[in-house]
Design a protein around this motif. Structure first.
Motif, mmCIF file in Angstrom:
data_model
loop_
_atom_site.group_PDB
_atom_site.id
_atom_site.type_symbol
_atom_site.label_atom_id
_atom_site.label_comp_id
_atom_site.label_asym_id
_atom_site.label_seq_id
_atom_site.Cartn_x
_atom_site.Cartn_y
_atom_site.Cartn_z
ATOM 1 N N ALA A 118 -67.164 39.473 33.926
ATOM 2 C CA ALA A 118 -66.960 40.868 34.316
ATOM 3 C C ALA A 118 -68.172 41.415 35.052
ATOM 4 N N VAL A 119 -69.364 41.007 34.617
ATOM 5 C CA VAL A 119 -70.594 41.453 35.278
ATOM 6 C C VAL A 119 -70.708 40.833 36.665
ATOM 7 N N LEU A 120 -70.403 39.542 36.773
ATOM 8 C CA LEU A 120 -70.475 38.873 38.072
ATOM 9 C C LEU A 120 -69.482 39.482 39.054
ATOM 10 N N LEU A 121 -68.283 39.797 38.582
ATOM 11 C CA LEU A 121 -67.279 40.421 39.450
ATOM 12 C C LEU A 121 -67.770 41.766 39.961
ATOM 13 N N LYS A 122 -68.390 42.554 39.095
ATOM 14 C CA LYS A 122 -68.898 43.863 39.520
ATOM 15 C C LYS A 122 -70.044 43.710 40.512
ATOM 16 N N ARG A 123 -70.909 42.732 40.286
ATOM 17 C CA ARG A 123 -72.033 42.533 41.210
ATOM 18 C C ARG A 123 -71.532 42.141 42.594
ATOM 19 N N TYR A 124 -70.519 41.296 42.628
ATOM 20 C CA TYR A 124 -69.953 40.925 43.924
ATOM 21 C C TYR A 124 -69.279 42.114 44.586
ATOM 22 N N VAL A 147 -80.508 31.631 30.585
ATOM 23 C CA VAL A 147 -80.895 33.032 30.696
ATOM 24 C C VAL A 147 -79.650 33.852 30.993
ATOM 25 N N ASP A 148 -79.232 34.674 30.049
ATOM 26 C CA ASP A 148 -78.073 35.550 30.245
ATOM 27 C C ASP A 148 -78.566 36.862 30.838
ATOM 28 N N THR A 149 -78.190 37.131 32.084
ATOM 29 C CA THR A 149 -78.682 38.325 32.781
ATOM 30 C C THR A 149 -77.684 39.475 32.752
ATOM 31 N N SER A 150 -76.665 39.380 31.916
ATOM 32 C CA SER A 150 -75.611 40.395 31.903
ATOM 33 C C SER A 150 -76.165 41.791 31.675
ATOM 34 N N GLU A 151 -77.157 41.918 30.804
ATOM 35 C CA GLU A 151 -77.707 43.228 30.460
ATOM 36 C C GLU A 151 -79.050 43.489 31.134
ATOM 37 N N MET A 152 -79.420 42.661 32.100
ATOM 38 C CA MET A 152 -80.710 42.819 32.769
ATOM 39 C C MET A 152 -80.550 43.474 34.136
ATOM 40 N N ASN A 153 -81.459 44.386 34.468
ATOM 41 C CA ASN A 153 -81.574 44.803 35.857
ATOM 42 C C ASN A 153 -82.575 43.896 36.548
ATOM 43 N N VAL A 154 -82.784 44.105 37.832
ATOM 44 C CA VAL A 154 -83.625 43.176 38.584
ATOM 45 C C VAL A 154 -85.065 43.194 38.080
ATOM 46 N N ARG A 190 -64.758 29.680 50.551
ATOM 47 C CA ARG A 190 -64.310 28.878 51.694
ATOM 48 C C ARG A 190 -63.099 28.017 51.335
ATOM 49 N N LEU A 191 -62.835 27.854 50.038
ATOM 50 C CA LEU A 191 -61.689 27.073 49.598
ATOM 51 C C LEU A 191 -60.414 27.911 49.531
ATOM 52 N N GLY A 192 -60.532 29.187 49.891
ATOM 53 C CA GLY A 192 -59.377 30.059 49.856
ATOM 54 C C GLY A 192 -59.053 30.583 48.470
ATOM 55 N N LEU A 193 -60.016 30.559 47.558
ATOM 56 C CA LEU A 193 -59.793 31.002 46.187
ATOM 57 C C LEU A 193 -60.077 32.484 46.044
ATOM 58 N N SER A 194 -59.393 33.116 45.109
ATOM 59 C CA SER A 194 -59.754 34.485 44.742
ATOM 60 C C SER A 194 -61.087 34.443 44.018
ATOM 61 N N LEU A 195 -61.766 35.578 43.909
ATOM 62 C CA LEU A 195 -63.077 35.598 43.259
ATOM 63 C C LEU A 195 -63.000 35.150 41.794
ATOM 64 N N PRO A 196 -62.048 35.621 40.982
ATOM 65 C CA PRO A 196 -61.966 35.117 39.602
ATOM 66 C C PRO A 196 -61.750 33.607 39.541
ATOM 67 N N ASP A 197 -60.914 33.073 40.429
ATOM 68 C CA ASP A 197 -60.675 31.622 40.430
ATOM 69 C C ASP A 197 -61.920 30.864 40.887
ATOM 70 N N LEU A 250 -86.418 23.771 37.771
ATOM 71 C CA LEU A 250 -85.151 23.646 38.478
ATOM 72 C C LEU A 250 -84.323 24.879 38.136
ATOM 73 N N VAL A 251 -84.005 25.675 39.147
ATOM 74 C CA VAL A 251 -83.276 26.925 38.960
ATOM 75 C C VAL A 251 -81.815 26.701 39.323
ATOM 76 N N SER A 252 -80.931 26.860 38.348
ATOM 77 C CA SER A 252 -79.511 26.696 38.589
ATOM 78 C C SER A 252 -78.759 27.817 37.889
ATOM 79 N N GLY A 253 -77.427 27.814 38.042
ATOM 80 C CA GLY A 253 -76.635 28.822 37.358
ATOM 81 C C GLY A 253 -75.541 29.390 38.231
ATOM 82 N N MET A 254 -74.891 30.400 37.708
ATOM 83 C CA MET A 254 -73.762 31.023 38.371
ATOM 84 C C MET A 254 -74.214 31.878 39.553
#
Length: 293
Positions: free
Chosen positions: A101-107, A145-152, A118-125, A11-15
């Motif tokens: 911070a990594v997720l924000l940069k990836r987006y 699995v923390d992928t912060s320091e991983m490339n694809v 779709r809820l009208g939220l800012s990306l950090p929220d 089962l694959v889940s996560g942010m």
């Protein structure tokens, strides 16, 4: 992490933005039957239908469940995993994460929309709400699995060796094509240079295609030098990979094949060699085309 059993459900889940799609695609390359964004309540039915009444269907299934699911549906995950366990599968919940911070940069780099936008939220929220909603799955996870320091490429390697492979039946293999002008993969165990072979790039009709396309395969298949190179490389790997596995504790090996652009010759050879190794009953064989994927 425990070695997967004969019948495995991952089962694959996560942010969002943590690499879940890469993980599912990699597991699919490894022979898993993959479904993304499935309601948890349907998980037992999926396993039942995929395996079939006689149990002769795929023994490895991967399912993506995350914040895109209805939030009340996520509460059903523990019961769904228990039901799957009673059906003879060994369920494993892998939670992929990364620093905000990594997720924000990836987006920002991909310019994709967050599922909760779709809820009208800012990306950090949106990220904060997502963490809150997924907290129960994070606590339930068998591995985080923390992928912060991983490339694809590092992420694919991690999924290959930790989630999809590790079979007691033998060493797992990853065939990777690449372009020399972008550098040799740092994690390769074997590197082979295909730049001396006839190059489809110089044929206008073949230039926009890749080594996965029939026209390119037919062209390369008709070249005596390509046939000789493939046969010698195949025989080399057939001879030395079993010895590498027998005389070491390695559970995986990466075979990298490069050409000028990483689109034609190296892709063709990686696909052919991977197919050959599958026919030789290696337990797990994956393919990654660095310049295409």
């Amino acid at each position: 992490m425990n070695t997967p059993a004969a019948s495995t459900l991952v089962l694959v889940s996560g942010m969002s933005g943590s690499g879940k799609s890469v993980a599912l695609n990699t597991l699919e390359d490894l022979g898993f039957y993959c479904v993304d964004n499935l309601p948890a309540v349907l998980l037992p039915a999926l396993v039942r239908d995929v395996t079939g009444a006689d149990g002769g269907g795929p023994a490895k299934i991967a399912v993506g469940i995350d914040v895109r699911n209805r939030h009340d549906d996520l509460d059903r995950v523990p019961d769904a995993l228990a039901a799957v366990g009673e059906m003879g599968f060994d369920p494993h919940l892998a939670f992929f994460d990364a620093a905000d911070a990594v997720l924000l940069k990836r987006y920002a780099d991909t310019r994709r929309r967050h599922p909760l936008s779709r809820l009208g939220l800012s990306l950090p929220d949106a990220l904060a709400l997502e963490r809150q909603v997924l907290r129960p799955l994070h606590k339930l996870a068998d591995s985080v699995v923390d992928t912060s320091e991983m490339n694809v490429h590092q992420l694919r390697r991690h999924v290959t060796t930790q989630l999809g492979l590790g079979s007691e039946a033998g060493m797992s293999l990853l065939f990777e094509s690449f372009a020399y002008r972008h550098g040799v993969p740092a994690d390769a165990d074997f590197v082979f240079d295909a730049r001396a072979l006839p190059n489809p790039h110089w044929i206008p009709a073949l230039r926009p295609l890749s080594g996965r396309d029939a026209a390119v395969r037919d062209y390369l298949l008709a070249q005596p030098d390509v046939a000789q190179y493939y046969e010698q490389l195949r025989d080399f790997l057939d001879t030395w990979l079993p010895r590498l596995h027998r005389d070491s504790t390695r559970s995986y090996a990466t075979i990298a094949i490069g050409c000028s652009g990483g689109r034609h010759r190296s892709v063709y050879l990686a696909e052919c060699l991977a197919q050959h190794m599958r026919e030789q009953a290696w337990p797990e064989v994956a393919v990654h085309h660095r310049e295409l994927d």
